[in-house]
Enzyme design. Structure first.
Site, PDB file in Angstrom:
ATOM      1  N   GLY A  45       0.841  -1.195   0.000  1.00 60.13           N
ATOM      2  CA  GLY A  45       0.000   0.000   0.000  1.00 60.13           C
ATOM      3  C   GLY A  45       0.870   1.237   0.000  1.00 60.13           C
ATOM      4  O   GLY A  45       2.078   1.159   0.252  1.00 60.13           O
ATOM      5  N   SER A  77       6.684   2.266  -6.225  1.00 62.08           N
ATOM      6  CA  SER A  77       6.616   1.926  -7.657  1.00 62.08           C
ATOM      7  C   SER A  77       5.286   2.350  -8.270  1.00 62.08           C
ATOM      8  O   SER A  77       5.164   2.455  -9.494  1.00 62.08           O
ATOM      9  CB  SER A  77       6.847   0.432  -7.860  1.00 62.08           C
ATOM     10  OG  SER A  77       6.037  -0.300  -6.977  1.00 62.08           O
ATOM     11  N   ASP A  78       4.264   2.614  -7.444  1.00 65.62           N
ATOM     12  CA  ASP A  78       2.970   3.063  -7.962  1.00 65.62           C
ATOM     13  C   ASP A  78       2.925   4.575  -8.203  1.00 65.62           C
ATOM     14  O   ASP A  78       1.868   5.108  -8.564  1.00 65.62           O
ATOM     15  CB  ASP A  78       1.844   2.683  -6.996  1.00 65.62           C
ATOM     16  CG  ASP A  78       1.631   1.183  -6.944  1.00 65.62           C
ATOM     17  OD1 ASP A  78       1.661   0.561  -8.025  1.00 65.62           O
ATOM     18  OD2 ASP A  78       1.455   0.627  -5.851  1.00 65.62           O
ATOM     19  N   HIS A  97      -3.508   3.938  -1.873  1.00 65.98           N
ATOM     20  CA  HIS A  97      -3.680   2.655  -2.557  1.00 65.98           C
ATOM     21  C   HIS A  97      -3.461   1.556  -1.531  1.00 65.98           C
ATOM     22  O   HIS A  97      -2.468   1.568  -0.810  1.00 65.98           O
ATOM     23  CB  HIS A  97      -2.662   2.555  -3.695  1.00 65.98           C
ATOM     24  CG  HIS A  97      -2.601   1.198  -4.317  1.00 65.98           C
ATOM     25  ND1 HIS A  97      -3.720   0.542  -4.779  1.00 65.98           N
ATOM     26  CD2 HIS A  97      -1.560   0.354  -4.545  1.00 65.98           C
ATOM     27  CE1 HIS A  97      -3.367  -0.634  -5.274  1.00 65.98           C
ATOM     28  NE2 HIS A  97      -2.065  -0.777  -5.135  1.00 65.98           N
ATOM     29  N   HIS A 104      -4.340  -2.900  -0.642  1.00 62.38           N
ATOM     30  CA  HIS A 104      -4.890  -4.184  -1.098  1.00 62.38           C
ATOM     31  C   HIS A 104      -5.807  -4.695   0.009  1.00 62.38           C
ATOM     32  O   HIS A 104      -5.766  -5.866   0.360  1.00 62.38           O
ATOM     33  CB  HIS A 104      -3.776  -5.174  -1.405  1.00 62.38           C
ATOM     34  CG  HIS A 104      -2.999  -4.841  -2.653  1.00 62.38           C
ATOM     35  ND1 HIS A 104      -2.273  -5.762  -3.350  1.00 62.38           N
ATOM     36  CD2 HIS A 104      -2.861  -3.668  -3.340  1.00 62.38           C
ATOM     37  CE1 HIS A 104      -1.702  -5.182  -4.403  1.00 62.38           C
ATOM     38  NE2 HIS A 104      -2.037  -3.905  -4.404  1.00 62.38           N
ATOM     39  N   ASP A 114     -23.052   7.921   2.197  1.00 63.24           N
ATOM     40  CA  ASP A 114     -22.449   9.064   2.893  1.00 63.24           C
ATOM     41  C   ASP A 114     -21.147   9.510   2.226  1.00 63.24           C
ATOM     42  O   ASP A 114     -20.783  10.685   2.292  1.00 63.24           O
ATOM     43  CB  ASP A 114     -22.136   8.692   4.351  1.00 63.24           C
ATOM     44  CG  ASP A 114     -23.362   8.805   5.241  1.00 63.24           C
ATOM     45  OD1 ASP A 114     -24.310   9.524   4.863  1.00 63.24           O
ATOM     46  OD2 ASP A 114     -23.366   8.175   6.312  1.00 63.24           O
ATOM     47  N   HIS A 170      -6.758  -6.085  -9.481  1.00 63.17           N
ATOM     48  CA  HIS A 170      -5.685  -5.507  -8.690  1.00 63.17           C
ATOM     49  C   HIS A 170      -6.267  -5.112  -7.325  1.00 63.17           C
ATOM     50  O   HIS A 170      -6.392  -5.981  -6.457  1.00 63.17           O
ATOM     51  CB  HIS A 170      -5.045  -4.356  -9.478  1.00 63.17           C
ATOM     52  CG  HIS A 170      -3.880  -3.721  -8.811  1.00 63.17           C
ATOM     53  ND1 HIS A 170      -3.134  -2.722  -9.408  1.00 63.17           N
ATOM     54  CD2 HIS A 170      -3.340  -3.911  -7.585  1.00 63.17           C
ATOM     55  CE1 HIS A 170      -2.174  -2.350  -8.574  1.00 63.17           C
ATOM     56  NE2 HIS A 170      -2.278  -3.044  -7.461  1.00 63.17           N
ATOM     57  N   TYR A 180     -24.603  18.389   7.607  1.00 63.82           N
ATOM     58  CA  TYR A 180     -24.141  17.417   8.595  1.00 63.82           C
ATOM     59  C   TYR A 180     -22.947  17.994   9.359  1.00 63.82           C
ATOM     60  O   TYR A 180     -22.120  18.687   8.781  1.00 63.82           O
ATOM     61  CB  TYR A 180     -23.737  16.139   7.864  1.00 63.82           C
ATOM     62  CG  TYR A 180     -23.254  15.023   8.734  1.00 63.82           C
ATOM     63  CD1 TYR A 180     -24.146  14.080   9.241  1.00 63.82           C
ATOM     64  CD2 TYR A 180     -21.907  14.907   9.045  1.00 63.82           C
ATOM     65  CE1 TYR A 180     -23.692  13.036  10.037  1.00 63.82           C
ATOM     66  CE2 TYR A 180     -21.455  13.864   9.835  1.00 63.82           C
ATOM     67  CZ  TYR A 180     -22.346  12.942  10.326  1.00 63.82           C
ATOM     68  OH  TYR A 180     -21.901  11.910  11.105  1.00 63.82           O
TER      69      TYR A 180
END
Ligand code: ZN
Length: 234
Positions: free
Chosen positions: A28, A75-76, A95, A97, A120, A169, A227
């Site tokens: 992540g 690497s992302d 990101h 998983h 929401d 993915h 809200y």
């Protein structure tokens, strides 16, 4: 050191992903952007979270050139950069998983909005991208992942649906800042889990009606939001 406050926020967002159980090992990453400076701060690649310090984070420009940092960026990074360029209103990307959201991504099914918890935060189903084609995988894979996300949002408002499932993915989630993107990643995992249970109880369960959906999203977001407390920003 450049952008100390943004570094602090991005470190916190990365640690939040771990605290919320959304990340196993180093699967992540979270980033944040200074729109004013055109610089992105992102987690370094492969560094264990428990050892990560804000000085380990990597600062790059929007082309991925490292501006400050001794370690390699996640690497992302190219996926994050495509999202920052295509979605000018976002300030952070996460990101993960995370288990249930990733299961939906692997099943290549968008997550229907079954209830107000989903409504929401996500004003509609959480979409799934098309599968990447072989040449998109062999060359510039991470950038092509970003392009696949942007194509998915051609007719969807990225501010109203702050996340996506990348086919086979996992999720990418965003928000006005890094911490909100991590928060939205946790909400996505929660609604993905509940949607799975909902279909287990009733495989014919239908999506929430439009008026209840709009009510819940619009009382928290947009010009007529009411809200929370009047001075509260989010
Ligand atoms: Zn991934």
């Amino acid at each position: 050191m450049l952008l100390p406050e943004l570094r602090r926020q991005v470190l916190e967002a990365n640690l939040e992903l771990v605290r919320r159980g959304l990340v196993l090992f180093t699967f992540g990453n979270a980033s944040g952007i200074s729109r004013e400076k055109g610089l992105v701060v992102i987690k370094p690649s492969g560094v264990p979270y428990e050892k990560m310090k804000s000085a380990d984070l990597v600062v790059t420009d929007l082309n991925g050139k490292i501006v400050e940092g001794k370690l390699r960026p996640s690497s992302d990074l190219p996926t994050h950069l495509i999202l920052y360029k295509a979605f000018p209103g976002i300030g952070g990307v996460s990101h993960t998983h995370s288990e249930y959201a990733t299961a939906w991504a692997q099943a290549r099914r968008s997550i229907p909005c079954f209830g107000t918890t989903h409504a929401d935060t996500f004003h509609g189903p959480v979409p799934v991208t098309a599968e990447l084609k072989d040449p998109e995988i062999s060359e510039d894979y991470e950038a092509n992942t970003g392009h696949a996300i942007v194509r998915t949002f051609r007719d969807i408002d990225y501010a109203a649906i702050p996340g996506v499932l990348v086919a086979n993915h996992a999720p990418f989630v965003w928000g006005p800042d890094a911490m909100t993107s991590a928060h939205n990643a946790a909400v996505l995992e929660f609604v993905a889990r509940m949607a799975y249970f909902t279909l287990g109880i009733n495989a014919q369960a239908g999506a929430i009606g439009r008026s209840l959906h709009d009510k819940h999203f619009l009382r928290k977001h947009g010009k007529d939001a009411y809200y929370g407390q009047p001075k509260e920003k989010k």
